[in-house]
Design a protein around this motif. Structure first.
Motif: not given
Length: 98
Positions: A60-71
């Motif tokens: 969900g949303r936490p995974g989305y923010w994790l991906d964005l933060g890592l990029i």
């Protein structure tokens, strides 16, 4: 991934430019470095986060923010590397000419 790049291109560009500026300044400021133990812990933390993002453990949303933060973190580090390399290159050419 393409959605992140299209929708958040401004934030991604900002993290790249911020990394470039910090890399440019970091060559001038010779601060105390991080110890080897701390750098190993940080590298392990980043590795765990990358594995979690690639295996889609965080939904969900936490995974989305994790991906964005890592990029954003990867672009920031790339900007730091380019900024410090470019500053070193410019200063070495300047001292060689003098």
């Amino acid at each position: 991934m393409a959605y992140l790049a299209m929708f958040h291109w401004g934030w991604l560009l900002g993290s790249l430019l911020l990394g470039f500026v910090v890399g440019w300044i970091a060559v001038v400021h010779r601060g105390q470095g991080v110890s080897k133990v701390t750098s190993r812990w940080l590298a392990a933390l980043v590795a765990v986060l990358v594995v979690a993002a690639l295996s889609r453990v965080v939904p969900g949303r936490p995974g989305y923010w994790l991906d964005l933060g890592l990029i954003m973190f990867a672009l920031y580090l790339a900007g730091c590397a380019v900024g410090s390399w470019l500053r070193d290159w410019v200063l070495s050419r300047h001292t060689a000419a003098a």
